[in-house]
Motif scaffolding. Structure first.
Motif, PDB file in Angstrom:
ATOM      1  N   PRO A 199     -22.371 -27.303  -3.222  1.00 25.75           N
ATOM      2  CA  PRO A 199     -22.601 -28.753  -3.309  1.00 25.75           C
ATOM      3  C   PRO A 199     -23.920 -29.080  -4.003  1.00 25.75           C
ATOM      4  O   PRO A 199     -24.007 -30.037  -4.774  1.00 25.75           O
ATOM      5  N   LEU A 254     -21.178 -35.678   7.837  1.00 26.95           N
ATOM      6  CA  LEU A 254     -21.504 -36.625   6.770  1.00 26.95           C
ATOM      7  C   LEU A 254     -21.292 -35.970   5.414  1.00 26.95           C
ATOM      8  O   LEU A 254     -21.283 -34.749   5.311  1.00 26.95           O
ATOM      9  N   PRO A 255     -21.164 -36.793   4.364  1.00 29.23           N
ATOM     10  CA  PRO A 255     -21.164 -36.213   3.022  1.00 29.23           C
ATOM     11  C   PRO A 255     -22.551 -35.644   2.727  1.00 29.23           C
ATOM     12  O   PRO A 255     -23.541 -36.103   3.286  1.00 29.23           O
ATOM     13  N   ILE A 256     -22.610 -34.636   1.852  1.00 33.64           N
ATOM     14  CA  ILE A 256     -23.893 -34.011   1.513  1.00 33.64           C
ATOM     15  C   ILE A 256     -24.568 -34.872   0.445  1.00 33.64           C
ATOM     16  O   ILE A 256     -23.951 -35.182  -0.581  1.00 33.64           O
ATOM     17  N   PHE A 297     -15.338 -34.744   7.522  1.00 35.74           N
ATOM     18  CA  PHE A 297     -15.095 -33.712   6.502  1.00 35.74           C
ATOM     19  C   PHE A 297     -14.278 -34.267   5.337  1.00 35.74           C
ATOM     20  O   PHE A 297     -14.489 -33.886   4.187  1.00 35.74           O
ATOM     21  N   ILE A 352     -25.399 -27.301   6.855  1.00 39.26           N
ATOM     22  CA  ILE A 352     -24.263 -27.449   5.935  1.00 39.26           C
ATOM     23  C   ILE A 352     -23.253 -26.374   6.314  1.00 39.26           C
ATOM     24  O   ILE A 352     -23.526 -25.180   6.207  1.00 39.26           O
ATOM     25  N   GLY A 355     -19.398 -29.724   4.849  1.00 39.24           N
ATOM     26  CA  GLY A 355     -20.053 -31.033   4.860  1.00 39.24           C
ATOM     27  C   GLY A 355     -21.401 -30.892   5.542  1.00 39.24           C
ATOM     28  O   GLY A 355     -21.823 -29.796   5.924  1.00 39.24           O
ATOM     29  N   LEU A 356     -22.078 -32.020   5.682  1.00 40.70           N
ATOM     30  CA  LEU A 356     -23.386 -32.016   6.345  1.00 40.70           C
ATOM     31  C   LEU A 356     -23.159 -32.358   7.820  1.00 40.70           C
ATOM     32  O   LEU A 356     -22.638 -33.427   8.127  1.00 40.70           O
ATOM     33  N   ALA A 413     -16.625 -36.089   3.194  1.00 43.85           N
ATOM     34  CA  ALA A 413     -17.466 -35.153   2.446  1.00 43.85           C
ATOM     35  C   ALA A 413     -16.697 -34.545   1.280  1.00 43.85           C
ATOM     36  O   ALA A 413     -17.289 -34.037   0.330  1.00 43.85           O
TER      37      ALA A 413
END
Lengths: 447, 533
Positions: A224, A313-315, A389, A291, A177-178, A392
């Motif tokens: 991703p 966070l989500p990418i 995660f 990432i 994830g980010l 994400a």
């Protein structure tokens, strides 16, 4: 005279060693075998069953007559976490599970070669992307998990399914994830990867978004971005299984190739940033974003361990479609050569899928459990990193476990490295070449 | 020395005195007895453990070894054998056996997808192609025994039915049914938990036909208490040695290369291959497979260049330093010598890894500190990478040459140098006509062995460049610094998880022959050197 006597004695010692070496080839594996009882620290585990409380004390066992023994390979970090399940199995079924410590990096190759030679353990811990290779070499047995599959996350079960049969028992999931350094930036408004780069640049650190590449590339961490261009590695059949037909040829692939070449020329991505450089620079506060996966956020020498304030966070999407990371699923395989098939399947299906066992494993490895009951446990549900995660992974794609994937990792990584370093000056052209090369290699290996 | 005597009795007495420890009860003999007893005990234990796992080759070899050891050490004669036997045994286990095994693998298809034997492969393919019926139909299972055979007993439509592998379920008269399970059946005994555990592998691999019509599927169990309905789609026929796909009717036959194939060359679903002999096919690929043949010649040239340059550079630097540090006028000679030998003391692969980091374009010490922030792609450019490999090998290898040359220099008699000086020879002339020829006699064999070592210096190449830089994404093309052995590692798929050990060993044997030929030729040349001197 004296001299010759010394030689005779030395020679005899040599012979002893030689004979010992010879007999050793027929003996058990050289791995450090430890009876489960010795690996536990005696701490009590959370369990629904009252009778399972003290894992370290064999005398507390209600079992009077042992009916069988299983051998199971586990990597160092998870030996202690499995002790609870091992003790419960011993108490309730009178079966001893000998946990054999192995280096995680050795598990795959050693299991393959030892089972193929008719040796090896009954069960090994492993990852879902080993499935295709294990199956193609006939070293694993199918496992009927229909009795418990409804209690597990469907994606995790799917990761261990091939051509309609399940070949392993999933226990945990992981994905990248980010990760944001809250000390540098506290808010992320970007909805695209370009906006994220712009926001990160405004922070004024040496790097914007750290993505490990290295001189051989890293197709896993780049995925991703790749998937957001609609360029999945393999096409899927109607049942959702991967086929060995490449899905990353054509426009989506070209757009991705041009995009990372651009990021390379802008200095956002660099082949000089490998795994350790990326981790160290992020820890040193040289970039607001990285990432990466849970292995770098929690545990020894991780970001949290270093006292960092981070958010997962989500990418954001780079190419318009959702930026899906690979979902890796950890689980257990049953050896095709196991003589203890009933006991092994009982242990795998009835014990290792239990929520309390999966929670223990979560505490040891920091990976999200496959058991949905365990996921709902406050320990996991209230953990912001785990929630990050999991978010994400909303669109995550199961990491391919088909044998053809072995032909993809190296060339795909190399192509990405060459695009980023600028060595591949014609992104679309070299991408097409790569597609041809990989397709040829897959066709050749399937002959 | 006394005068020779013709008296045979006294000769015998003297021989007995010499060979006393062979049998006479002296302290030496007792020590030998204890050690031999220990060896025999270990040997017998080894034979026993090999026997329990039915490893016949090991049993035979161990029996032979134990007998040979006893004969050699208790016989009066065979004095030389007493000295060399332990060495021979080690040579056999660690050299000859490994070489024979490598040669054996070279004639097989051992590798990805061909690791188990044929019987196992067939068993696995049948099991992989026997899926649970989508209906998820299960029934409560009772396991029965008759003689040595295990039987499944289930209740279907209220009727107790019994069957086993190859014998479809059929009604048994007089069976007791309790609930949805069979409680007992005349002529059969209900298996106890202990019986079930003892037969567990047999039980889980059983597939009992539901009816004589194979389309009705089979019953199998994974837990011993419930039977599930399976739909086998691939069936092996032992009589014809064929696999048949029951859905499409396709027949697959043994292709002689470790796979089942249909008439049009296709493989069955969930294919598993097996390990089998393939003759010289692996060697033939050197000529027939362009992915192997094309790069071989190109890489051979670089391999020879790399090995030659490595030896030449390390030797010249080592010799120069040895000459300098051999000067008696130098103070702190020992201190400098220790410093110079340090790189030799580090493990080579560690140094290679270290250098890899130091040569990193952006973060490496070489570019950052030594060259003031230069941007030189040491390991990415094919020619710079070649240069880097040779330079790092020089750094790793010169201490060895320094050590060897220092020893050889010190062995040159000083009176020869002195007489040359007296005759008025210049230092250069002394070096060229006396030092160098004498030095070469001592170090030439070492230079040849160093060449052979570098010819196969996999560690350095693998750790420093991985054979790279690669030609883009075509993994069948060799990288810029690939030497033969690292190319084999790549071409045989060992580095990308698709190993073909048969091909890899065949190619290594070819490399071995090449190195052997070059070394043999060089040794012949050095013999001329000795004649000259």
């Amino acid at each position: 005279m004296m001299k010759s006597r010394v030689f005779v004695i030395l020679g005899a010692f040599g012979l002893v060693a030689a004979l010992a070496g010879c007999s050793g080839t027929a003996g058990p594996s050289s791995a450090d075998s430890v009876p489960a009882d010795e690996t536990t620290d005696g701490s009590s585990i959370a369990s629904d069953d009252a009778q399972v409380s003290d894992t370290g004390d064999a005398a507390a066992s209600t079992c009077t007559e042992e009916i069988g023994t299983l051998e199971m390979w586990v990597d160092d970090s998870r030996v202690a976490a499995l002790a609870g399940a091992v003790a419960a199995f011993k108490d309730e079924q009178c079966v001893t599970v000998n946990l054999v410590r192995k280096n995680f990096d050795d598990l795959r190759a050693d299991f393959l070669s030892q089972v193929a030679a008719g040796e090896g353990p009954d069960i090994t811990i492993g990852a879902n992307d080993w499935l295709g290779e294990f199956k193609a070499n006939g070293v694993i047995a199918p496992i009927d998990i229909s009795a418990v599959s409804s209690e597990l996350t469907p994606a995790a079960v799917h990761a261990y399914t091939s051509e309609g049969q399940t070949y392993g028992v999933p226990y945990a999931m992981e994905n990248i994830g980010l990760v944001r350094n809250n000390a540098l930036v506290s808010e992320t408004n970007a909805t695209t990867f370009d906006e994220l780069i712009a926001e990160a640049k405004a922070v004024g650190t040496d790097y914007t978004i750290l993505v490990q590449v290295g001189d051989k590339g890293d197709a896993f961490h780049m995925y991703p971005i790749q998937s957001s261009f609609g360029a999945p590695i393999f096409e899927t059949d109607p049942g959702g299984d991967y086929t060995s037909t490449l899905g990353m040829a054509g426009d989506g692939g070209h757009a991705f190739a041009e995009y990372i070449a651009k990021l390379g020329s802008q200095g956002v991505l660099s082949v000089d940033i490998n795994d350790s450089v990326a981790k160290d620079q992020f820890k040193a506060g040289k970039a607001p974003y990285i990432i990466t996966g849970p292995w770098n956020t929690s545990g020894d020498e991780s970001f949290l361990d270093a006292g960092m304030d981070i958010t997962v966070l989500p990418i954001p999407s780079a190419g318009g479609q959702s930026a899906a990371p690979f979902l890796g699923v950890q689980g257990f395989y049953l050896s095709a050569k196991s003589e203890n098939t009933l006991l092994a399947q009982m242990f795998l299906v009835d014990y290792l899928t239990r929520a309390d066992v999966q929670l223990d494993l979560f505490k040891a490895g920091g990976r999200r459990p496959a058991s949905e009951e365990a996921q709902a446990d406050p320990v996991i549900a209230n953990d912001p990193i785990m929630a990050g995660f999991a978010a994400a992974a909303a669109d995550a794609q199961v990491q391919p476990g088909i044998p053809a994937m072995n032909q993809v990792w190296v060339p795909l990584g190399q192509e990405q490295a060459d695009l980023i370093s600028g060595k591949a000056s014609d992104p679309a052209g070299t991408w097409d070449e790569m597609i041809t090369n990989i397709a040829d290699a897959i066709a050749k290996s399937a002959q | 020395m006394s005068a020779p005597t013709t008296d045979s009795a006294s000769r015998k007495a003297r021989r007995d005195a010499v060979y006393a420890p062979a049998r006479n009860w002296g302290p030496g003999f007792i020590i030998k007895l204890v050690i031999m007893a220990l060896i025999d005990a270990i040997g017998v234990y080894g034979i026993y453990s090999a026997w329990t796992v039915r490893s016949m080759p090991i049993v035979i070899v161990m029996i032979v070894l134990v007998i040979v050891a006893n004969v050699v050490y208790f016989a009066r004669r065979a004095i030389p054998a007493k000295y060399i036997l332990p060495g021979l045994i080690f040579l056999f286990i660690f050299q000859v056996f490994v070489m024979l095994y490598t040669a054996y693998v070279a004639f097989t298809n051992y590798g990805q997808g061909h690791m188990i034997d044929k019987d196992d492969a067939i068993e696995q393919m049948e099991s992989y192609n026997s899926q649970l019926d989508p209906s998820g139909a299960t029934s409560t299972l009772t396991l029965l025994a008759k003689g040595d055979d295990v039987y499944f007993a289930v209740v279907i439509d209220g009727v107790a039915q019994v069957g086993t592998t190859g014998e479809a379920l059929h009604r048994v008269e007089g069976a007791q049914v309790s609930g949805d399970a069979v409680a007992s059946a005349p002529g059969y005994t209900v298996m106890t938990t202990g019986d079930i555990i003892a037969h567990q592998r047999e039980i889980t691999s059983m597939r009992v036909p539901v009816s004589p019509d194979s389309a009705d599927g089979t019953l199998g169990t994974s837990n011993g208490t419930t039977a599930s309905l399976y739909r086998p789609t691939l069936v092996y026929d032992e009589a014809t040695d064929t696999l048949t796909d029951t859905q499409t009717g396709t027949v697959y036959t043994d292709d002689g290369r470790g796979s089942f194939r249909s008439a049009d060359g296709g493989k069955p679903a969930n294919d598993v291959g097996w390990r089998t002999g393939v003759g010289v096919a692996n060697f033939a690929r050197l000529f027939t497979d362009s992915a192997v043949a094309r790069p071989f010649a190109e890489v051979l040239l670089w391999t020879i260049a790399f090995a030659f340059l490595s030896v030449a550079t390390t030797f010249l630097l080592g010799l120069a330093l040895a000459l300098v540090f051999n000067s008696p006028r130098l103070r702190g000679q020992k201190f400098y010598r220790v410093l110079l030998i340090l790189p030799y003391a580090f493990p080579g692969f560690m140094s290679a890894l270290l250098w890899r980091a130091m040569l990193n374009t952006q973060f490496g010490v070489v570019n950052q500190t030594l060259l003031g922030g230069a941007d030189i792609m040491w390991l990415q450019d094919p020619w710079l990478a070649k240069l880097s490999v040779i330079f790092v090998n020089l750094w790793l290898g010169y201490p060895y040459m320094f050590l060897v040359c220092t020893g050889a220099l010190q062995a040159i008699p000083s009176d020869m140098m002195e007489s040359a000086r007296v005759d008025g020879a210049s230092p250069w002339r002394q070096f060229r006509s006396i030092t160098l020829p004498l030095l070469f006699i001592a170090v030439a064999p070492l230079l040849i062995s160093s060449f052979a070592f570098n010819f196969n210096n996999f560690n350095l190449i693998f750790m420093l460049t991985g054979g790279g830089p690669t030609h883009g994404t075509d993994m069948t093309k060799p990288g810029g610094t690939d030497i033969l052995i690292s190319m084999v590692y790549r071409v045989a798929g060992v580095d990308n998880g698709n190993p073909d050990y048969g091909l890899a060993t065949a190619l290594s044997i070819v490399i071995f022959i090449l190195v052997g030929a070059i070394a043999a030729f060089s040794f012949r040349q050095t013999r001329k050197l000795e004649e000259m001197a």
